[in-house]
Scaffold this motif. Structure first.
Motif, PDB file in Angstrom:
ATOM      1  N   ASP A  88      -9.669  39.043 -36.084  1.00  0.00           N
ATOM      2  CA  ASP A  88      -9.422  38.475 -37.376  1.00  0.00           C
ATOM      3  C   ASP A  88      -9.819  39.539 -38.417  1.00  0.00           C
ATOM      4  O   ASP A  88      -9.152  39.967 -39.301  1.00  0.00           O
ATOM      5  N   ASP A  89     -11.281  40.052 -38.241  1.00  0.00           N
ATOM      6  CA  ASP A  89     -11.462  41.163 -39.212  1.00  0.00           C
ATOM      7  C   ASP A  89     -10.607  42.448 -39.109  1.00  0.00           C
ATOM      8  O   ASP A  89     -10.360  43.109 -40.342  1.00  0.00           O
ATOM      9  N   LEU A  90     -10.137  42.632 -38.073  1.00  0.00           N
ATOM     10  CA  LEU A  90      -9.347  43.813 -37.855  1.00  0.00           C
ATOM     11  C   LEU A  90      -8.073  43.674 -38.490  1.00  0.00           C
ATOM     12  O   LEU A  90      -7.629  44.580 -39.114  1.00  0.00           O
ATOM     13  N   VAL A  91      -7.260  42.491 -38.323  1.00  0.00           N
ATOM     14  CA  VAL A  91      -5.993  41.991 -39.196  1.00  0.00           C
ATOM     15  C   VAL A  91      -6.410  42.129 -40.561  1.00  0.00           C
ATOM     16  O   VAL A  91      -5.599  42.691 -41.474  1.00  0.00           O
ATOM     17  N   SER A  92      -7.531  41.675 -41.265  1.00  0.00           N
ATOM     18  CA  SER A  92      -7.950  41.841 -42.746  1.00  0.00           C
ATOM     19  C   SER A  92      -7.910  43.191 -43.127  1.00  0.00           C
ATOM     20  O   SER A  92      -7.574  43.672 -44.132  1.00  0.00           O
ATOM     21  N   ILE A  93      -8.609  44.046 -42.330  1.00  0.00           N
ATOM     22  CA  ILE A  93      -8.813  45.625 -42.673  1.00  0.00           C
ATOM     23  C   ILE A  93      -7.379  45.858 -42.662  1.00  0.00           C
ATOM     24  O   ILE A  93      -7.016  46.839 -43.754  1.00  0.00           O
ATOM     25  N   LEU A  94      -6.538  45.950 -41.822  1.00  0.00           N
ATOM     26  CA  LEU A  94      -5.199  46.319 -41.668  1.00  0.00           C
ATOM     27  C   LEU A  94      -4.477  45.769 -43.044  1.00  0.00           C
ATOM     28  O   LEU A  94      -3.607  46.454 -43.532  1.00  0.00           O
ATOM     29  N   GLN A  95      -4.686  44.661 -43.488  1.00  0.00           N
ATOM     30  CA  GLN A  95      -4.038  44.028 -44.552  1.00  0.00           C
ATOM     31  C   GLN A  95      -4.354  44.749 -45.822  1.00  0.00           C
ATOM     32  O   GLN A  95      -3.532  45.092 -46.613  1.00  0.00           O
ATOM     33  N   ASN A 102      -9.579  40.248 -28.249  1.00  0.00           N
ATOM     34  CA  ASN A 102     -10.314  39.972 -29.469  1.00  0.00           C
ATOM     35  C   ASN A 102     -10.586  41.234 -30.163  1.00  0.00           C
ATOM     36  O   ASN A 102     -11.048  41.190 -31.241  1.00  0.00           O
ATOM     37  N   ALA A 103     -10.575  42.229 -29.442  1.00  0.00           N
ATOM     38  CA  ALA A 103     -11.036  43.488 -30.116  1.00  0.00           C
ATOM     39  C   ALA A 103      -9.999  44.616 -30.313  1.00  0.00           C
ATOM     40  O   ALA A 103      -9.951  45.674 -30.497  1.00  0.00           O
ATOM     41  N   LEU A 104      -8.837  43.744 -30.668  1.00  0.00           N
ATOM     42  CA  LEU A 104      -7.556  44.864 -31.024  1.00  0.00           C
ATOM     43  C   LEU A 104      -6.831  43.899 -32.092  1.00  0.00           C
ATOM     44  O   LEU A 104      -7.081  42.846 -32.312  1.00  0.00           O
ATOM     45  N   ALA A 105      -5.930  44.811 -32.771  1.00  0.00           N
ATOM     46  CA  ALA A 105      -4.845  44.256 -33.622  1.00  0.00           C
ATOM     47  C   ALA A 105      -3.579  45.070 -33.622  1.00  0.00           C
ATOM     48  O   ALA A 105      -3.707  46.289 -33.519  1.00  0.00           O
ATOM     49  N   ALA A 106      -2.722  44.426 -33.517  1.00  0.00           N
ATOM     50  CA  ALA A 106      -1.091  45.284 -33.532  1.00  0.00           C
ATOM     51  C   ALA A 106      -1.254  45.809 -35.036  1.00  0.00           C
ATOM     52  O   ALA A 106      -1.542  45.518 -36.274  1.00  0.00           O
ATOM     53  N   ILE A 107      -0.708  47.014 -35.005  1.00  0.00           N
ATOM     54  CA  ILE A 107      -0.210  48.000 -36.352  1.00  0.00           C
ATOM     55  C   ILE A 107       1.082  48.143 -36.670  1.00  0.00           C
ATOM     56  O   ILE A 107       1.810  48.053 -35.691  1.00  0.00           O
ATOM     57  N   GLY A 108       1.488  48.028 -37.758  1.00  0.00           N
ATOM     58  CA  GLY A 108       2.845  48.132 -38.443  1.00  0.00           C
ATOM     59  C   GLY A 108       3.104  49.333 -38.260  1.00  0.00           C
ATOM     60  O   GLY A 108       2.706  50.665 -38.209  1.00  0.00           O
TER      61      GLY A 108
END
Length: 324
Positions: free
Chosen positions: A272-279, A107-113
């Motif tokens: 979810d917040d990390l995903v939004s930031i990456l978006q 929950n503390a990570l997000a995949a980066i493009g």
């Protein structure tokens, strides 16, 4: 594996390389090979020992509150990423990034493009979450509102200026004169040189929200009370406004002044917040500025901390172990 550890409190040179065990992971965690990490104010506050009575850590301790790298192993309940994925995130217990391998909760990570550099990704998690949650969760910033962001060129500040502008707010930021053009380019409508001007005399009309991250010399680091900058900020807030502090931990307990809602902001890791930031980054609504890149050695980390602890600051300082 190699780690750079804090064996005793003190100046940056106390950080030393040491061989430690690769961390074990639980069923909800992933093991990440660290490619790059960053430095946050909490890291050098902890290292100095200034808050050892408030936020004690067991020495030796591995600092580093965010990182980017590649997943090497996943727990059996992890579904969001797989081995080989490039990710950014916050280590378990918000510390431990200065190591070859790091455990991170799913929950503390997000995949980066593929378009985001590993260095930029390492700079984003902590400052991105702090600014995002401060403005949108705590501040509930709305289009047309006026916001004062202190230290607008710093790590959290330069992200918050961009997010506030994206929200449609009128953005006033404080920064040293050296950083004025930089902060204006981020979207600030007004920039005040806090070193020579009293912002309370410069702001023409009250603001709806203040984001304060200034550790005043007259107060202790992470002082539970409101520092001088915070106290002065109340005078420029509207009745019923919001005062958001990253440094005054006990501010929530203060009695309300003119209906102003005072809130200590502590960012929580959130996928979810990390995903939004990456978006936002992908849509070019947000960009993290790198203020310097240093090698993953004890000397490199010492120099990086020294860079962070001088003024004027701009963006984030990165520790790089590997290209990716």
């Amino acid at each position: 594996m190699k780690a750079i550890v804090l064996k005793e409190y003190g100046i940056p040179a106390v950080l030393q390389e040491q061989e430690v065990n690769i961390p074990a992971i639980t069923e909800t965690q992933v093991l990440v090979e660290m490619f790059a990490a960053s430095i946050n104010p909490a890291d050098y506050v902890l290292r100095s020992g200034a808050v050892k009575d408030i936020l004690p850590v067991q020495l030796p301790y591995i600092l580093g509150a965010d990182l980017a790298g590649v997943v090497t192993k996943i727990g059996n309940k992890v579904t969001l990423v797989k081995p080989g994925d490039r990710i950014m995130g916050i280590p378990v217990n918000n510390g431990g990034a200065y190591a070859d391998f790091v455990a991170v909760e799913e929950n503390a990570l997000a995949a980066i493009g593929p378009t985001l550099s590993i260095q930029e990704a390492a700079a984003l998690p902590t400052v991105g979450l702090t600014a995002w949650q401060a403005l949108y969760k705590y501040g509930k910033l709305q289009s047309g509102q006026r916001i004062l962001i202190h230290a607008g060129a710093g790590g959290v500040g330069h992200i918050a200026v961009q997010l506030a502008k994206q929200a449609g707010a009128y953005v006033i930021a404080t920064a040293r004169e050296y950083n004025h053009d930089f902060v204006r380019q981020l979207g600030a409508d007004e920039v005040i040189d806090y070193a020579i001007n009293d912002f309370t005399q410069t702001i023409s009309s009250p603001v709806d929200v203040v984001l304060d991250m200034v550790m005043d010399k007259s107060t202790a680091v992470l002082d539970p009370t409101i520092g001088e900058t915070g106290q002065k900020s109340f005078s420029v807030l509207k009745d019923g406004g919001k005062f958001l502090s990253l440094v005054a931990m006990a501010i929530n307990e203060y009695p309300k002044i003119r209906g102003i809602e005072a809130q200590f902001v502590h960012a929580e890791p959130n996928h979810d917040d990390l995903v939004s930031i990456l978006q936002y980054v992908q849509e070019q609504k947000l960009k993290v500025h790198l203020g310097g890149i240093y090698p993953f050695t004890s000397q490199g980390l010492t120099e990086a901390y020294q860079k962070c602890e001088i003024n004027p600051k701009r963006g984030k300082v990165i520790i790089q172990r590997k290209q990716g």
